[in-house]
Write a protein that holds these residues in place. Structure first.
Motif, mmCIF file in Angstrom:
data_model
loop_
_atom_site.group_PDB
_atom_site.id
_atom_site.type_symbol
_atom_site.label_atom_id
_atom_site.label_comp_id
_atom_site.label_asym_id
_atom_site.label_seq_id
_atom_site.Cartn_x
_atom_site.Cartn_y
_atom_site.Cartn_z
ATOM 1 N N TRP A 11 13.561 -25.817 38.873
ATOM 2 C CA TRP A 11 14.232 -24.534 39.102
ATOM 3 C C TRP A 11 15.285 -24.756 40.183
ATOM 4 C CZ3 TRP A 11 9.172 -25.132 37.865
ATOM 5 C CH2 TRP A 11 8.666 -24.338 36.823
ATOM 6 N N ASP A 12 16.513 -24.277 39.907
ATOM 7 C CA ASP A 12 17.581 -24.481 40.897
ATOM 8 C C ASP A 12 17.659 -23.293 41.854
ATOM 9 O OD1 ASP A 12 19.110 -22.462 39.754
ATOM 10 O OD2 ASP A 12 20.503 -23.811 38.738
ATOM 11 N N VAL A 13 18.565 -23.401 42.834
ATOM 12 C CA VAL A 13 18.655 -22.379 43.877
ATOM 13 C C VAL A 13 19.206 -21.052 43.364
ATOM 14 C CG1 VAL A 13 18.720 -23.881 45.908
ATOM 15 C CG2 VAL A 13 20.825 -23.481 44.598
ATOM 16 N N ASP A 14 19.744 -21.043 42.133
ATOM 17 C CA ASP A 14 20.167 -19.779 41.527
ATOM 18 C C ASP A 14 19.072 -19.184 40.652
ATOM 19 O OD1 ASP A 14 23.072 -19.179 42.213
ATOM 20 O OD2 ASP A 14 23.166 -21.303 41.702
ATOM 21 N N GLY A 15 17.915 -19.848 40.620
ATOM 22 C CA GLY A 15 16.799 -19.335 39.816
ATOM 23 C C GLY A 15 16.838 -19.779 38.361
ATOM 24 N N GLN A 51 15.294 -26.322 43.821
ATOM 25 C CA GLN A 51 14.466 -25.679 44.830
ATOM 26 C C GLN A 51 12.990 -25.965 44.617
ATOM 27 O OE1 GLN A 51 14.911 -21.339 44.866
ATOM 28 N NE2 GLN A 51 15.270 -21.584 47.059
ATOM 29 N N ARG A 52 12.610 -26.142 43.355
ATOM 30 C CA ARG A 52 11.187 -26.218 43.033
ATOM 31 C C ARG A 52 11.031 -27.009 41.750
ATOM 32 N NH1 ARG A 52 7.706 -22.571 40.535
ATOM 33 N NH2 ARG A 52 9.363 -21.110 40.044
ATOM 34 N N ALA A 53 9.869 -27.673 41.640
ATOM 35 C CA ALA A 53 9.588 -28.436 40.423
ATOM 36 C C ALA A 53 8.124 -28.311 40.077
ATOM 37 C CB ALA A 53 9.946 -29.903 40.647
ATOM 38 N N GLY A 54 7.805 -28.483 38.815
ATOM 39 C CA GLY A 54 6.397 -28.501 38.391
ATOM 40 C C GLY A 54 6.316 -29.070 36.992
ATOM 41 N N GLY A 55 5.471 -30.079 36.792
ATOM 42 C CA GLY A 55 5.321 -30.682 35.461
ATOM 43 C C GLY A 55 6.642 -31.226 34.947
ATOM 44 N N SER A 56 7.125 -30.650 33.844
ATOM 45 C CA SER A 56 8.380 -31.124 33.248
ATOM 46 C C SER A 56 9.545 -30.183 33.573
ATOM 47 C CB SER A 56 8.205 -31.213 31.729
ATOM 48 O OG SER A 56 7.741 -29.958 31.251
ATOM 49 N N HIS A 57 9.335 -29.269 34.517
ATOM 50 C CA HIS A 57 10.371 -28.251 34.753
ATOM 51 C C HIS A 57 10.935 -28.281 36.185
ATOM 52 C CE1 HIS A 57 9.909 -25.599 31.029
ATOM 53 N NE2 HIS A 57 9.183 -26.695 30.828
#
Ligand SMILES: Cc1ncc(COP(=O)(O)O)c(C=O)c1O
Length: 445
Positions: free
Chosen positions: A56-60, A48-54
């Motif tokens: 996040w999936d749709v389950d959080g 769902q989301r990305a930033g830098g080296s991380h």
């Protein structure tokens, strides 16, 4: 050792929303994906989301990303220099694509050429697939020979020659007769198979036998000089292949779509000090946007010029050199040419690989870490992989257990694929990942 089914259960227990999204996606997309590489069973994660080296999936669930979109994101997700370069390009140039020559294209070409250990000119494409395709066409045009030679199990894109993988049996390599090549894709025309000679990697004697026997029809040889992040390249093999292709008047293409700027600042070409006639690049050089490039001898690249005397190789593409691709690519190349940033990055990655090796040994995991630079594989076999056939020696169940254990623990890798690192990975990321790997290796070792 716990079974891989147990790790898969942990994975599915954490990711119910990805499962239901995948079920929905299956109704409009084959296997629920837009490219086969994104699929894995029982269903891939939906991010769902990305930033830098991380990620996040749709389950959080949060992950440290060691896939990085299969390589391009060497600066990580949403690097400020990329975001700025893209925004500035809109502000100053006002478009996504001019459809005419522009100065950014020239600046980009000058910069890329200045960073590579190979002289000449270049052309841009929209993907690595297109880059290897163009390189093969240039080789065919230069030699007047339509057949090409490629290496078993190497990947050059999703067109027919690109995915051809096997020859029927290892014994074939002893014969002077060309072994018949086997399609890696349904729908491959028999004529393409007949025009493709498949060679064994790291076996110069067999290459000599096969290339000499087929010199009347084969004019071009394409190879991944550091293949798939886990084959060990014998430097003498690459040097020998260079001499052999020169002796036979064949064009040698290094496909560095994956290894370029990942193996090291000058790719495998720089590491092994062997100069091909043509080099294909992609992934990293677009800063996260779709890109490919063919670089190499000016006399070969000039075959694509519409002003070439005696006809030319047709090469085009509406989106070649799109503004934001080049702006993001140039911002990436500028960072990659700063040794004070890139050296520590490679050193940190080496230290990380060393720690993984130490953990595997301490937990008696029957495997090893292979691959040059910031693209490496964790191979569940104790002996090195030197060619495609060695890949079959891996312990598939152990690797599967490892893959799903990583996903369940928040280490994002694509099953069966290598690890990639980026400048955005922090010492904290590496430390937390090593802590998790310690636990995982204890469970599977
Ligand atoms: C060595 C190599 N060549 C070519 C390609 C194809 O590049 P693209 O996926 O950009 O078409 C890839 C993709 O992974 C690759 O690894």
């Amino acid at each position: 050792m716990k079974s891989s089914a147990e790790f898969k259960e942990r994975y599915t227990a954490k990711t119910p929303t990805s499962r239901s999204m995948s079920e929905r996606a299956h109704r409009s997309l084959p296997a629920g994906v837009v490219a086969n590489v994104k699929y894995f069973a029982p269903y891939p994660l939906f991010m769902q989301r990305a930033g830098g080296s991380h990620l996040w999936d749709v389950d959080g669930n949060e992950y440290v990303d060691y896939c990085l979109a299969f390589g391009p994101l060497i600066l990580g997700h949403g690097h400020p220099a990329i975001v700025r370069a893209v925004a500035d390009s809109f502000a100053t140039m006002g478009t996504t694509i001019f459809g005419t020559p522009n100065e950014l294209e020239v600046r980009y070409a000058e910069k890329l050429l200045s960073m590579l250990p190979i002289a000449g000119k270049m052309r841009l494409t929209n993907s690595g697939t297109e880059a290897t395709y163009l390189a093969l066409q240039l080789g065919r045009a230069a030699t007047g020979k339509s057949a090409v030679a490629r290496f078993e199990g190497h990947y050059h894109g999703w067109y027919y020659e690109g995915v051809l993988s096997n020859s029927p049996s290892a014994a074939d390599y002893g014969a002077a007769e060309a072994p018949a090549s086997v399609a890696g894709s349904k729908g491959t025309p028999a004529s393409i198979l007949a025009e493709t000679l498949v060679l064994p990697f790291n076996d110069l004697d067999a290459c000599r036998t096969l290339l000499v026997a087929n010199r009347d029809r084969v004019g071009t040889v394409i190879v991944e000089p550091s293949p798939r992040a886990f084959y060990v390249t014998d430097p003498a093999f690459l040097t020998g292949l260079r001499s052999l292709t020169r002796e036979l008047g064949m064009i040698l293409i290094f496909d560095e779509v994956m290894s370029g700027f990942r193996c090291g600042p000058q790719g495998a070409t720089g590491i092994f000090g062997v100069e091909p006639d043509l080099l294909s690049l992609g992934k990293i050089i677009g800063g996260g946007f779709p890109v490919g490039a063919v670089v190499g001898r000016s006399d070969l690249l000039d075959l694509a010029s519409p002003t070439a005397s005696g006809g030319h190789v047709f090469h085009s593409g509406t989106f070649n050199g799109a503004v934001q691709v080049l702006a993001a690519g140039l911002a990436t190349l500028n960072i990659l040419s700063d040794a004070s940033l890139i050296q520590p990055f490679y050193e940190n990655t080496e230290a990380f690989k060393g720690e993984i090796r130490r953990l595997m040994a301490s937990h008696h995991v029957r495997g090893h870490v292979a691959g040059l630079g910031a693209n490496f594989g964790i191979i569940m076999s104790e002996t090195p992989v030197c060619n495609y056939r060695d890949v079959g020696r891996e312990d598939g169940a152990l690797r599967e257990a490892f893959d799903y254990a990583c996903l369940a623990e928040g280490i994002y890798i694509h099953p069966h694929k290598p690890f990639y690192t980026s400048l955005a990975h922090t010492s904290g990321d590496y430390e937390s990942t090593l802590g998790k790997l310690d636990h995982i290796f204890a469970e599977i070792g």
